[in-house]
Design a protein around this motif. Structure first.
Motif, PDB file in Angstrom:
ATOM      1  N   ASP A   1      13.247  -1.594 -29.170  1.00 31.77           N
ATOM      2  CA  ASP A   1      13.813  -2.945 -29.314  1.00 31.77           C
ATOM      3  C   ASP A   1      14.855  -3.202 -28.234  1.00 31.77           C
ATOM      4  O   ASP A   1      14.903  -4.290 -27.640  1.00 31.77           O
ATOM      5  CB  ASP A   1      14.496  -3.102 -30.682  1.00 31.77           C
ATOM      6  CG  ASP A   1      13.523  -3.067 -31.845  1.00 31.77           C
ATOM      7  OD1 ASP A   1      12.366  -3.479 -31.653  1.00 31.77           O
ATOM      8  OD2 ASP A   1      13.931  -2.628 -32.948  1.00 31.77           O
TER       9      ASP A   1
ATOM     10  N   ARG B   1      13.359  -3.599 -24.733  1.00 28.45           N
ATOM     11  CA  ARG B   1      12.604  -4.847 -24.591  1.00 28.45           C
ATOM     12  C   ARG B   1      13.490  -6.087 -24.740  1.00 28.45           C
ATOM     13  O   ARG B   1      13.426  -7.008 -23.926  1.00 28.45           O
ATOM     14  CB  ARG B   1      11.469  -4.903 -25.622  1.00 28.45           C
ATOM     15  CG  ARG B   1      10.337  -3.891 -25.367  1.00 28.45           C
ATOM     16  CD  ARG B   1       9.285  -3.961 -26.469  1.00 28.45           C
ATOM     17  NE  ARG B   1       8.811  -5.323 -26.644  1.00 28.45           N
ATOM     18  CZ  ARG B   1       7.864  -5.884 -25.893  1.00 28.45           C
ATOM     19  NH1 ARG B   1       7.278  -5.184 -24.944  1.00 28.45           N
ATOM     20  NH2 ARG B   1       7.499  -7.144 -26.103  1.00 28.45           N
ATOM     21  N   ASP B   2      14.295  -6.094 -25.803  1.00 28.58           N
ATOM     22  CA  ASP B   2      15.003  -7.328 -26.142  1.00 28.58           C
ATOM     23  C   ASP B   2      16.371  -7.443 -25.466  1.00 28.58           C
ATOM     24  O   ASP B   2      16.823  -8.543 -25.166  1.00 28.58           O
ATOM     25  CB  ASP B   2      15.182  -7.432 -27.664  1.00 28.58           C
ATOM     26  CG  ASP B   2      13.841  -7.464 -28.393  1.00 28.58           C
ATOM     27  OD1 ASP B   2      12.832  -7.806 -27.741  1.00 28.58           O
ATOM     28  OD2 ASP B   2      13.792  -7.151 -29.593  1.00 28.58           O
TER      29      ASP B   2
ATOM     30  N   THR C   1      10.151  -5.025 -20.689  1.00 29.17           N
ATOM     31  CA  THR C   1       9.069  -5.231 -21.656  1.00 29.17           C
ATOM     32  C   THR C   1       7.809  -4.443 -21.294  1.00 29.17           C
ATOM     33  O   THR C   1       6.763  -4.649 -21.905  1.00 29.17           O
ATOM     34  CB  THR C   1       8.730  -6.725 -21.776  1.00 29.17           C
ATOM     35  OG1 THR C   1       8.474  -7.229 -20.459  1.00 29.17           O
ATOM     36  CG2 THR C   1       9.876  -7.502 -22.389  1.00 29.17           C
ATOM     37  N   GLY C   2       7.919  -3.555 -20.315  1.00 29.21           N
ATOM     38  CA  GLY C   2       6.753  -2.729 -19.975  1.00 29.21           C
ATOM     39  C   GLY C   2       6.361  -1.810 -21.113  1.00 29.21           C
ATOM     40  O   GLY C   2       5.173  -1.595 -21.376  1.00 29.21           O
TER      41      GLY C   2
ATOM     42  N   LYS D   1       5.545  -0.959 -24.801  1.00 27.75           N
ATOM     43  CA  LYS D   1       4.940  -1.856 -25.791  1.00 27.75           C
ATOM     44  C   LYS D   1       5.078  -1.317 -27.205  1.00 27.75           C
ATOM     45  O   LYS D   1       5.102  -0.096 -27.406  1.00 27.75           O
ATOM     46  CB  LYS D   1       3.441  -2.026 -25.492  1.00 27.75           C
ATOM     47  CG  LYS D   1       3.113  -2.488 -24.091  1.00 27.75           C
ATOM     48  CD  LYS D   1       3.710  -3.834 -23.780  1.00 27.75           C
ATOM     49  CE  LYS D   1       3.354  -4.299 -22.374  1.00 27.75           C
ATOM     50  NZ  LYS D   1       4.172  -5.425 -21.951  1.00 27.75           N
ATOM     51  N   GLU D   2       5.083  -2.225 -28.169  1.00 26.20           N
ATOM     52  CA  GLU D   2       5.020  -1.794 -29.564  1.00 26.20           C
ATOM     53  C   GLU D   2       3.628  -2.055 -30.110  1.00 26.20           C
ATOM     54  O   GLU D   2       3.209  -3.197 -30.260  1.00 26.20           O
ATOM     55  CB  GLU D   2       6.056  -2.536 -30.428  1.00 26.20           C
ATOM     56  CG  GLU D   2       5.961  -2.085 -31.892  1.00 26.20           C
ATOM     57  CD  GLU D   2       7.190  -2.412 -32.730  1.00 26.20           C
ATOM     58  OE1 GLU D   2       8.306  -2.389 -32.185  1.00 26.20           O
ATOM     59  OE2 GLU D   2       7.017  -2.699 -33.927  1.00 26.20           O
TER      60      GLU D   2
ATOM     61  N   VAL E   1       8.049   2.955 -17.802  1.00 24.49           N
ATOM     62  CA  VAL E   1       6.998   2.679 -16.817  1.00 24.49           C
ATOM     63  C   VAL E   1       7.564   1.907 -15.631  1.00 24.49           C
ATOM     64  O   VAL E   1       7.099   2.076 -14.504  1.00 24.49           O
ATOM     65  CB  VAL E   1       5.825   1.913 -17.477  1.00 24.49           C
ATOM     66  CG1 VAL E   1       6.244   0.492 -17.863  1.00 24.49           C
ATOM     67  CG2 VAL E   1       4.610   1.894 -16.564  1.00 24.49           C
ATOM     68  N   GLU E   2       8.583   1.097 -15.881  1.00 24.16           N
ATOM     69  CA  GLU E   2       9.146   0.289 -14.789  1.00 24.16           C
ATOM     70  C   GLU E   2       9.788   1.171 -13.721  1.00 24.16           C
ATOM     71  O   GLU E   2       9.999   0.717 -12.593  1.00 24.16           O
ATOM     72  CB  GLU E   2      10.183  -0.702 -15.325  1.00 24.16           C
ATOM     73  CG  GLU E   2       9.594  -1.899 -16.083  1.00 24.16           C
ATOM     74  CD  GLU E   2       9.534  -1.692 -17.589  1.00 24.16           C
ATOM     75  OE1 GLU E   2       9.593  -0.519 -18.034  1.00 24.16           O
ATOM     76  OE2 GLU E   2       9.431  -2.695 -18.328  1.00 24.16           O
TER      77      GLU E   2
ATOM     78  N   GLY F   1      -5.028  -3.100 -20.683  1.00 24.19           N
ATOM     79  CA  GLY F   1      -3.792  -2.691 -20.030  1.00 24.19           C
ATOM     80  C   GLY F   1      -2.596  -2.532 -20.953  1.00 24.19           C
ATOM     81  O   GLY F   1      -1.516  -2.170 -20.495  1.00 24.19           O
ATOM     82  N   PHE F   2      -2.759  -2.762 -22.231  1.00 20.70           N
ATOM     83  CA  PHE F   2      -1.601  -2.740 -23.141  1.00 20.70           C
ATOM     84  C   PHE F   2      -1.119  -1.314 -23.408  1.00 20.70           C
ATOM     85  O   PHE F   2       0.077  -1.065 -23.526  1.00 20.70           O
ATOM     86  CB  PHE F   2      -1.976  -3.426 -24.456  1.00 20.70           C
ATOM     87  CG  PHE F   2      -0.798  -3.728 -25.341  1.00 20.70           C
ATOM     88  CD1 PHE F   2       0.022  -4.817 -25.085  1.00 20.70           C
ATOM     89  CD2 PHE F   2      -0.513  -2.941 -26.438  1.00 20.70           C
ATOM     90  CE1 PHE F   2       1.107  -5.104 -25.899  1.00 20.70           C
ATOM     91  CE2 PHE F   2       0.573  -3.218 -27.266  1.00 20.70           C
ATOM     92  CZ  PHE F   2       1.383  -4.309 -26.998  1.00 20.70           C
TER      93      PHE F   2
ATOM     94  N   THR G   1      -1.566   1.070 -21.312  1.00 25.13           N
ATOM     95  CA  THR G   1      -1.417   1.711 -20.001  1.00 25.13           C
ATOM     96  C   THR G   1       0.003   2.204 -19.714  1.00 25.13           C
ATOM     97  O   THR G   1       0.164   3.349 -19.269  1.00 25.13           O
ATOM     98  CB  THR G   1      -1.911   0.751 -18.897  1.00 25.13           C
ATOM     99  OG1 THR G   1      -3.235   0.331 -19.237  1.00 25.13           O
ATOM    100  CG2 THR G   1      -1.920   1.419 -17.544  1.00 25.13           C
ATOM    101  N   PRO G   2       1.069   1.398 -19.943  1.00 20.99           N
ATOM    102  CA  PRO G   2       2.407   1.901 -19.636  1.00 20.99           C
ATOM    103  C   PRO G   2       2.720   3.201 -20.379  1.00 20.99           C
ATOM    104  O   PRO G   2       3.230   4.156 -19.764  1.00 20.99           O
ATOM    105  CB  PRO G   2       3.323   0.761 -20.109  1.00 20.99           C
ATOM    106  CG  PRO G   2       2.480  -0.469 -19.998  1.00 20.99           C
ATOM    107  CD  PRO G   2       1.095  -0.016 -20.385  1.00 20.99           C
TER     108      PRO G   2
ATOM    109  N   LEU H   1       0.649   6.087 -18.933  1.00 16.40           N
ATOM    110  CA  LEU H   1       1.154   6.527 -17.628  1.00 16.40           C
ATOM    111  C   LEU H   1       2.386   7.411 -17.801  1.00 16.40           C
ATOM    112  O   LEU H   1       2.510   8.450 -17.151  1.00 16.40           O
ATOM    113  CB  LEU H   1       1.484   5.304 -16.757  1.00 16.40           C
ATOM    114  CG  LEU H   1       0.269   4.562 -16.181  1.00 16.40           C
ATOM    115  CD1 LEU H   1       0.689   3.228 -15.586  1.00 16.40           C
ATOM    116  CD2 LEU H   1      -0.422   5.424 -15.119  1.00 16.40           C
TER     117      LEU H   1
END
Lengths: 159, 749
Positions: free
Chosen positions: A27, A30-31, A36-37, A39-40, A77-78, A102-103, A105-106, A109
């Motif tokens: 959270d 992302r927030d 936001t790379g 993901k939840e 991932v960033e 691609g969701f 993917t981060p 990776l």
């Protein structure tokens, strides 16, 4: 609820944010930090889409509280690409068509990088078990496994 | 060779990097939950904990008293008087008088933070009167089952039928009795499949804004922005054109994001909160409990076969539930797909749709076809074994081909099942030896594919690069395949084409990316658009040269004088034409709108080798082969990806995935921990063979490849397990406990 001031290092940069004690690291990334790379996909540590490195340990950031990141180093991932240069895993994922939507993917990776950091020459089976905490629903994993093996070979050659 | 080598292309069939690859490996790509808006609120949904319950009272006063709570929405905030599917969508968005399944939404709240919205949702008091429920398809069809929605049955159901039987489908052709009489072997069996979920990793997410003036916007992960627009408009009673819907990148859909679930709630909350944008993101448990899984099925199949393996007659009776709404189950598609692979002289289909207290089913990759294939292809395999016939030879003998009257009615045009079976037969995997407890299974599968409403626009830039606006969201690399087709047609580099998935305000209506249609239909329209632009550019060149437009050809990205004028002028490149277009007649574009015809069905054959552990009942997939007719593979890597992904989903369905309901009617496994999808260590590499029998209905021969691949795995695994163990499992999933129980039952005689 009173928020807690947290300072940490994310992808090499110093950051600070105010975390509700109930908020997860995911959270907060992302927030509060706009990263936001990650993901939840589940929020319960089952899908791995939120995988990050916390002080070099691969974790599901949805299972870590934001306040636990105090003083820690977080890599997402960033932070994988160095400047304009992609990490070999990122490049191989594109070359091998190892992503469809691609969701996932981060997270994959980041998990693959953690795998290769500790085992630069994995077998196919080791890649499969190394990524068993990361769900992908699109690819059937075939091209992902090939991309990781190919990236590992390239990285070994480069050393 | 399986590959079509009759045509040569510059770009089609190559494997360039996808245009959105960089965004997706760096974390930059923006999905449904990745955006924020000024003044944004967060929503949360209150859901029924009961499978079936009358809503006696909803009291939101405590929630509204919480600081930062800006709106609570119940069904009373939605318009009344809707009918048909619009009513179904509205009722599923928010329950009216009765909560119809565990997880059915009954209210929604908006507040200044996600946590505050979740706190407020817990403060909404709902008083229920619990009603008797039913979740199992065979129990739901009983005459004494609790009636879920009395009066919901349509005209196809005779009076006096069981209360939850709401739709009956009946069709076929040929003399069934004569067909079975002509058979040397007639067998009849019953098969069951549990509901499974699409399992996309990205939960439903949207950011909606709606003002008192009826104008709104939405950012949403969806397979179809115009479907979102139409459905939200219907549920909320607003005008479709006033709602502008922008599709985010989409984290998987597989059919499950072709419809709405909670999206109208973001808009309704926004409207009630003075037009502030509201972000609404589902949790995984909400996804599992309240978004479309597929239906569950109970199926009787009867087949007649000669000693030589010719199918003489077939009769299928499918009972399916798709939740508490008429028309939600895929029973019609299941029937149509059941015998679609074969030339069957006499066939009869009966479908019975039953209501159950489960979530409203949504499309899931070739909806209905995997269940049907499980039943028919399993029985076919049983009969091949009994008659000691080779399963591929029997399928070849009966294979549908051009001119065959399909089991579901139409006559096939050019199809590639025979070529696909032949390519399977010669694959090296089939001659690999098997060890103890190992077995090989074969099955075929089919999907219609789809054309649908399509609108594409293409514009030439001032530097000769090309933008293409499409309305079908890219879920698996379709931007790459569209760019390849446009670049091929225009004779320019792949990199000079940018394909944009656009919002509803930018194009005419498009159906979603569904039915394996994006590369087929958007591709067809994009090629037509490119041809229009080429005609324009040839006219511009002709005018500049002062010759007849018919005397200009388009070659290698340039206008070239032809015929008597050949060689008189140097070629005029797309860049030169683009640079001059402002003074030669204005912008150059092409666009094409169609309900795309010329769809080509796609057939596939899978071969799987398994090993069954006699001590645990666990099935290990040793190797897996997918052979499928793509028509033509525009970007082969993404075609292979579709084959592999479909196979993996089918393997999950066959071996582990299922909706588990307790006696209380609540879903017992709404998390990925217990809803066990395949992980990397569960699977081997998935071998693929792309067969190319070009579809004459598409300029480059595309058929559509997304869905067929999930159809054969269910029976292929069942057939392989039967070969490995001698046990025939007729109920999915064939999970370790089930296999072990079957092994022990046999050991105990």
């Amino acid at each position: 609820m009173t928020k807690t001031h947290v300072t940490a290092t994310v992808n090499g940069d110093p950051v600070e944010f105010l975390a509700d004690p109930r908020e997860t690291l995911l959270d907060c990334l992302r927030d509060h930090l706009g990263l936001t790379g990650s993901k939840e996909g589940c929020g319960t540590g089952d899908c791995g889409a939120c995988s990050v490195l916390l002080d070099d340990v691969l974790v599901c950031s949805c299972l870590v509280l934001g306040v636990e990141a105090q003083g820690a180093r977080v890599e997402t991932v960033e932070g994988m690409a160095q400047g304009g240069t992609l990490h070999p895993l990122q490049r191989k994922f594109i070359e091998h068509a190892a992503l469809q939507c691609g969701f996932c993917t981060p997270g994959i990776l980041v998990a693959a990088k953690a795998l290769l950091d500790r085992n630069p020459d994995p077998t196919e089976s080791e890649v499969r078990f190394g990524l068993a905490g990361n769900l992908c629903r699109c690819t059937g994993y075939d091209k992902i496994v090939r991309a990781v093996l190919d990236a590992a070979a390239e990285m070994r050659g480069a050393q | 060779m399986a590959k079509d080598e009759t045509a040569t292309f510059r770009l089609i069939g190559t494997r360039p990097d996808r245009p959105d690859g960089l965004d997706k490996v760096t974390g930059r790509a923006r999905y449904g939950a990745d955006v924020q808006a000024p003044g944004m609120l967060h929503g949360a949904v209150v859901r029924s904990p009961h499978a079936h319950a009358r809503i006696l009272r909803i009291d939101a006063s405590k929630a509204l008293a919480l600081d930062g709570v800006k709106a609570v929405v119940t069904r009373a905030d939605l318009p009344s008087g809707l009918t048909g599917e619009d009513w179904n969508l509205q009722e599923n968005t928010l329950a009216g008088e009765v909560a119809l399944y565990d997880g059915h939404a009954v209210a929604a709240v908006a507040a200044t933070s996600k946590l505050r919205a979740q706190d407020a949702a817990r403060l909404v008091e709902v008083e229920y009167e619990i009603l008797p429920h039913v979740t199992d398809v065979d129990e739901a069809i009983r005459p004494d089952a609790p009636a879920i929605r009395p009066g919901a049955a349509d005209h196809s159901v005779p009076t006096g039928s069981p209360p939850n039987l709401v739709r009956q489908i009946d069709f076929g052709h040929g003399d069934l009795e004569a067909g079975f009489a002509a058979a040397d072997l007639v067998r009849e069996q019953t098969y069951r499949t549990e509901a499974t979920h699409q399992g996309y990793i990205e939960p439903q997410a949207c950011l909606g804004q709606l003002g008192a003036d009826g104008k709104g916007e939405m950012w949403v992960c969806t397979q179809g922005q115009w479907y979102i627009r139409r459905m939200c408009a219907a549920v909320l009673g607003i005008e479709a054109a006033q709602l502008r819907v922008t599709p985010s990148e989409i984290g998987g859909g597989f059919g499950g994001k072709t419809t709405i679930f909670m999206e109208p709630l973001a808009l309704a909350l926004s409207r009630k909160a003075g037009g502030r944008p509201v972000k609404l993101v589902m949790s995984r448990a909400e996804v599992m409990r309240a978004t479309g899984p597929t239906g569950s099925a109970s199926m009787d199949v009867k087949l007649g076969m000669t000693a030589e393996g010719m199918i003489t007659a077939a009769k299928v009776t499918f009972r399916m539930q798709g939740g508490p709404f008429v028309g939600a189950s895929p029973v019609g598609e299941a029937l149509s797909c059941a015998l679609a692979c074969y030339t069957v002289p006499a066939v009869h289909h009966l479908g019975l749709e039953v209501l159950a207290n489960r979530p409203k089913a949504a499309a899931y990759r070739a909806p209905g076809a995997p269940m049907a294939a499980f039943a028919v292809e399993s029985l076919l395999d049983e009969m091949c074994r009994e008659l000691q016939l080779d399963p591929i030879e029997v399928r070849l003998k009966n294979a549908a081909h051009e001119g065959t009257k399909a089991s579901y009615g139409p006559t096939y045009k050019r199809i590639g099942l025979v070529e696909t079976l032949q390519a399977t037969k010669t694959h090296p995997n089939l001659s690999l030896p098997l060890g103890p407890n190992q077995g090989r299974g074969v099955a075929a599968g089919f999907w219609f594919n789809h054309g649908g409403e399509t609108s594409v626009s293409l514009a030439i830039g001032e530097d000769g690069t090309v933008q293409v606006s499409i309305g079908t969201p890219d879920i698996g690399g379709s931007r790459a395949s569209l760019a390849l087709m446009v670049a091929e047609t225009l004779g320019i580099p792949y990199e000079n084409v940018r394909v944009n998935v656009v919002e509803t305000g930018a194009l005419g209506v498009n159906e979603p990316t569904h039915g394996s249609r994006a590369t087929f239909a958007s591709g067809k329209a994009a090629v037509e658009s490119a041809r229009q632009a080429i005609a324009q550019m040839c006219r511009r060149a002709a005018a500049a040269w002062g010759i007849d437009p018919d005397a200009v050809e388009w070659r290698d990205g340039a206008a070239v004088p032809s015929g008597d004028n050949a060689g008189k002028f140097p070629p005029m490149t797309i860049a030169e034409i683009g640079a001059a277009m402002g003074s030669t007649g204005g912008p150059i574009s092409g666009h094409h709108e169609t309900t795309a015809g010329g769809v080509g069905a796609s057939f596939g054959v899978h071969v799987v080798d398994v090993e069954v552990d006699p001590e645990t009942g666990r099935t290990t997939v040793l190797r897996y082969l997918v052979v499928q007719d793509a028509g033509r593979a525009i970007h082969p890597a993404y075609v292979e990806g579709q084959y592999q992904g479909g196979a993996a989903q089918g393997i999950g369905w066959a071996l582990n995935e299922e909706y588990v309901y307790g006696a209380d009617g609540r879903l017992q496994n709404p998390l990925f921990l217990d809803y066990r999808m395949p992980v990397a260590s569960d699977l081997p590499m998935i071998d693929t063979v792309i067969v190319e029998v070009p579809n004459p209905g598409h300029p480059y021969g595309v058929r559509g490849v997304g869905e067929t691949g999930i159809t054969p795995p269910l029976p292929a695994l069942a057939n392989a397990i039967a070969a490995a163990t001698g046990l025939r499992l007729r109920s999915l999933p064939m999970s370790p406990p089930k296999v072990l129980a079957a092994l022990r039952a046999r050991a105990n005689g």
